[in-house]
Design an enzyme around this catalytic site. Structure first.
Site, PDB file in Angstrom:
ATOM      1  N   HIS A   3      39.996  30.738  43.466  1.00 27.10           N
ATOM      2  CA  HIS A   3      41.104  31.946  43.458  1.00 27.10           C
ATOM      3  C   HIS A   3      42.480  31.640  44.180  1.00 27.10           C
ATOM      4  CE1 HIS A   3      42.193  35.993  42.850  1.00 27.10           C
ATOM      5  NE2 HIS A   3      41.009  36.805  43.051  1.00 27.10           N
ATOM      6  N   ASP A  26      44.592  33.266  39.620  1.00 28.45           N
ATOM      7  CA  ASP A  26      44.692  34.531  39.927  1.00 28.45           C
ATOM      8  C   ASP A  26      43.665  35.056  38.956  1.00 28.45           C
ATOM      9  OD1 ASP A  26      46.497  34.656  42.047  1.00 28.45           O
ATOM     10  OD2 ASP A  26      48.135  35.231  40.625  1.00 28.45           O
TER      11      ASP A  26
END
Length: 285
Positions: free
Chosen positions: A257, A261
């Site tokens: 992450h 995204d």
């Protein structure tokens, strides 16, 4: 009897009965207390279906198994995972695969799902090169790779290994299948070379027929993504307002992450979905 046992603090569940139909007598209760609550000598013998198990076993995690455990722990500790799951209609893909297997040459391997998924990943990465990458979190450097060196997580007698199909972008379905079989076989029989077990840029992890409904794969550090197909199963779905039976598969994929995204992860998986649902487009362009 029950009142007496309650007053004595004895759970009758553990008191063997010698009366008719196993009924517990006062003598049984007295004997149970006299033994300190232990089972009588007539308790089920070892190996009986309902024999009590005792003891513990300590197993030292050493060698390759320990290295695998440490690598997994390191990946989870260092990488904030995000997992995205999508269902894919693979009916057309399965029809194509069955046709190709029925008409293949003798020297060609039988095709399973993986060569098609590998190609879909290669094509999807063209628009998102940041997913085909290694992230050095200590230096803060993301290295994007032009070639797709595809890791194939494989269960071996020595534990989980990740043999690598190099330059997956330059292989057709047959060549991909042959190379997957070759490097996976080498990993399983212990003949794989160091370079065949390292250098992957993105990984597929598949449990085959044990693929379950969904799972949360752990990224192969320092990569930033891992793709995990689940089992293919016939399901009733709605198409154009009609209930029909289709061959469906969930795809469970995890991403770093810090680099990928949620939106980009979804776009990547949706691209794979589109390619697998329209398999004729896999090798077009």
């Amino acid at each position: 009897m029950r009142n007496r046992a309650r007053d004595l603090g004895v759970d009758l569940t553990f008191v063997p009965g010698s009366g008719p139909a196993g009924r517990i007598t006062h003598e049984d209760l007295d004997g149970f207390i006299a033994r300190g609550g232990a089972q009588p000598a007539t308790a089920p013998a070892a190996g009986s279906t309902f024999a009590r198990a005792e003891g513990t076993t300590e197993v030292r995690i050493i060698g390759l198994r320990r290295k695998i455990a440490e690598k997994m722990a390191d990946s989870v500790r260092r990488i904030p995972h995000i997992t995205y799951v999508e269902e894919i209609d693979v009916t057309a893909l399965e029809e194509l695969r069955a046709h190709l297997n029925a008409t293949k040459a003798k020297d060609q391997p039988k095709l399973n799902l993986l060569p098609f998924l590998a190609r879909a990943i290669v094509v999807a990465l063209r628009d998102q090169p940041q997913i085909n990458a290694h992230y050095d979190d200590e230096a803060g450097v993301l290295t994007q790779h032009a070639p797709v060196h595809l890791g194939i997580a494989a269960q071996t007698p020595n534990g989980l290994m990740v043999p690598v199909v190099r330059h997956a972008e330059a292989r057709d379905a047959w060549d991909t299948a042959l190379e997957i079989a070759r490097v996976s076989g080498a990993a399983k029989d212990g003949s794989a070379k160091r370079e065949e077990l390292s250098g992957s840029t993105i990984t597929i992890t598949s449990l085959g027929t044990l693929g379950g409904v969904v799972h949360t794969p752990i990224i192969n550090h320092p990569e930033v993504a891992i793709v995990g197909p689940n089992k293919i199963a016939e399901r009733v779905v709605v198409r154009d307002g009609q209930m029909v039976v289709r061959k469906m598969m969930n795809l469970s994929s995890s991403f770093d992450h810090r680099i990928v995204d949620g939106h980009d992860a979804a776009v990547f998986v949706q691209r794979i979905k589109g390619l697998l649902e329209q398999p004729a487009t896999l090798w077009m362009g």
